[in-house]
Design an enzyme around this catalytic site. Structure first.
Site, PDB file in Angstrom:
ATOM      1  CG  HIS A  24      -1.905  -1.098   1.118  1.00  0.00           C
ATOM      2  ND1 HIS A  24      -3.369  -0.766   1.192  1.00  0.00           N
ATOM      3  CD2 HIS A  24      -1.982  -2.386   1.177  1.00  0.00           C
ATOM      4  CE1 HIS A  24      -4.146  -1.946   1.177  1.00  0.00           C
ATOM      5  NE2 HIS A  24      -3.140  -2.992   1.232  1.00  0.00           N
ATOM      6  CG  ASP A 124      -5.139   2.025   2.036  1.00  0.00           C
ATOM      7  OD1 ASP A 124      -6.003   1.500   1.349  1.00  0.00           O
ATOM      8  OD2 ASP A 124      -3.859   1.716   1.742  1.00  0.00           O
TER       9      ASP A 124
END
Length: 457
Positions: A24, A124
């Site tokens: 990520h 996120d």
């Protein structure tokens, strides 16, 4: 005055807040690098454990004045010392503990957002409280999905129509993959699983008009359209966001070895930073590599605190049998540099989305060996697009070394694999020609979100 002229008058301050996984943080960092070239100032927020690899990159690429690292100090929990504040190398039984610690970080994050006062938050999928904190300060926020649009269209379809088949028949989970998912879910409390699903839905819901997804329309278009129809959010693709090889990787012993091989004769074997092969899988992969007719570089990883000597981890006599044909390295190798070497003819990959994008951009065909999460769906997409072949496990989910060697030889060496090798090259050229087409669209979208704030002229 058009937007491009307006945006140049004052830098836009963006706080980026990825989940605590390398898979990520890496695309968030690559997006940050694109944005700072277009008059954005970036504040990247994560734990110190995740910044170990990023700090040196900032120095090497002369970005310390443009991308600022903001430490997120997680609350202390039993069994989770600071070096475990990352999914990289995290033992699987501690994943739910890390998620709990992350969920408790809201007060610390609130202090961070008050201190930085950004014009925009990019966040996120596991922190729906982050856009809520931003909204209280009248700061627009956008979710950034670092996995594939294919995966998320499948996920939102399942949320909305749990008993209905996915409308794209080439994208599915095999029975053994579904069985493994059920088994893996048993390792995590049902409450945590439900929380994660709720978090994903809320993170989409709280995103300001648009969602950003890593990918490009040539392969993701129909899946993005389906996401939009299911979530009522417009999808903006950000491109492949592939890490460029850096000069400090150039003197690696691995590359010296690789440079001595012939063109297209060697494969790179790596399963990402967050998945660890079982002993059984390791042995079958070793058997497949031994039986194949190619050279190979194989990166073998172990969870923190569970390291084995390579001689113990691999079948007896393996190193002697493969000789100069193979190189096995522990933990890490300069992936971008290796894949970009002309002597590489294939990539044995778990099909994490970052790795798929990297392979596509460089033009290396994929031998797909998906393990879990979004990887099986990404592997189906790789086959659908025609740039790779999958090693399919048996009905019990077991790999077969003979089949591994067959697929490797087919993709890299044999006439049957010519179309795959050609399509991989065409895909690479498509991405090269597009350049930063998607990023220019992203910049315009982000500017439109920010232009109502009084401190952006």
């Amino acid at each position: 005055m058009d937007a491009s002229m307006e945006i140049n008058q004052k830098s836009i301050r963006v706080l980026m807040f990825p989940w605590l996984g390398h898979g990520h943080i890496s695309p968030f960092f690559e997006l940050a690098k694109k944005l700072v070239k277009r008059n954005f100032t970036i504040f990247l927020c994560s734990t110190p454990a995740n910044f170990i690899s990023i700090k040196q990159k900032l120095i090497n690429e002369d970005l310390t004045e443009k991308i600022h690292l903001v430490d997120l100090r997680l609350p202390s929990l039993p069994d989770l010392p600071p070096h475990y504040h990352t999914t990289n190398g995290l033992p699987s039984h501690l994943m739910s503990t890390l998620k709990k610690a992350f969920a408790k970080a809201r007060p610390i994050f609130t202090q961070i957002i008050n201190s930085i006062e950004p014009d925009l938050l990019i966040y996120d999928l596991l922190q729906p409280w982050a856009p809520k904190v931003a909204a209280e300060k009248n700061i627009p926020s956008v979710v950034f999905v670092t996995s594939s649009a294919t995966m998320f269209s499948y996920m939102f379809h399942t949320f909305r129509y749990p008993n209905s088949e996915f409308p794209f028949s080439s994208i599915y989970y095999r029975d053994y993959e579904l069985a493994r998912m059920v088994k893996n879910q048993e390792l995590e409390p049902i409450e945590q699983q439900q929380k994660d699903n709720t978090s994903v839905k809320l993170c989409f819901k709280r995103s300001s008009n648009i969602v950003l997804i890593k990918g490009f329309k040539e392969i993701d278009g129909q899946y993005c359209d389906y996401i939009s129809s299911l979530t009522k959010k417009r999808v903006v693709l950000v491109g492949p966001l592939v890490q460029e090889p850096t000069s400090e990787d150039g003197n690696s012993q691995i590359l010296t070895w690789l440079n001595q091989k012939s063109k297209g004769s060697t494969i790179f074997v790596s399963f990402g930073s967050e998945y660890f092969l079982s002993q059984e899988d390791r042995e079958e992969i070793a058997h497949g590599l031994e039986k194949s007719r190619v050279n190979f570089i194989w990166v073998v990883r172990f969870p923190k605190g569970e390291k084995l000597k390579l001689e113990q981890a691999l079948p007896r006599g393996f190193f002697k049998k493969v000789g100069e044909r193979g190189m096995v390295v522990e933990d890490w190798a300069p992936q971008a540099k290796i894949l970009g070497n002309p002597n590489i003819g294939g990539f044995v990959s778990h099909c994490g989305w970052n790795s798929v994008m990297e392979s596509m951009k460089i033009g290396v065909p994929i031998i797909a060996m998906p393990m879990h999460l979004d990887q099986p769906l990404n592997a189906r997409l790789v086959e659908e697009v025609g740039i790779g072949l999958e090693v399919v496990r048996d009905k019990d989910g077991k790999l077969d070394g003979e089949q591994i060697s067959e697929i490797i030889n087919k993709v890299v060496l044999e006439k049957e694999g010519e179309s795959i090798r050609e399509k991989a090259k065409i895909m690479s050229e498509t991405i090269r020609v597009k350049g930063d087409e998607e990023i220019d669209d992203v910049v315009q979208e982000l500017f439109n979100l920010c232009k109502t704030r009084s401190n952006v002229v």
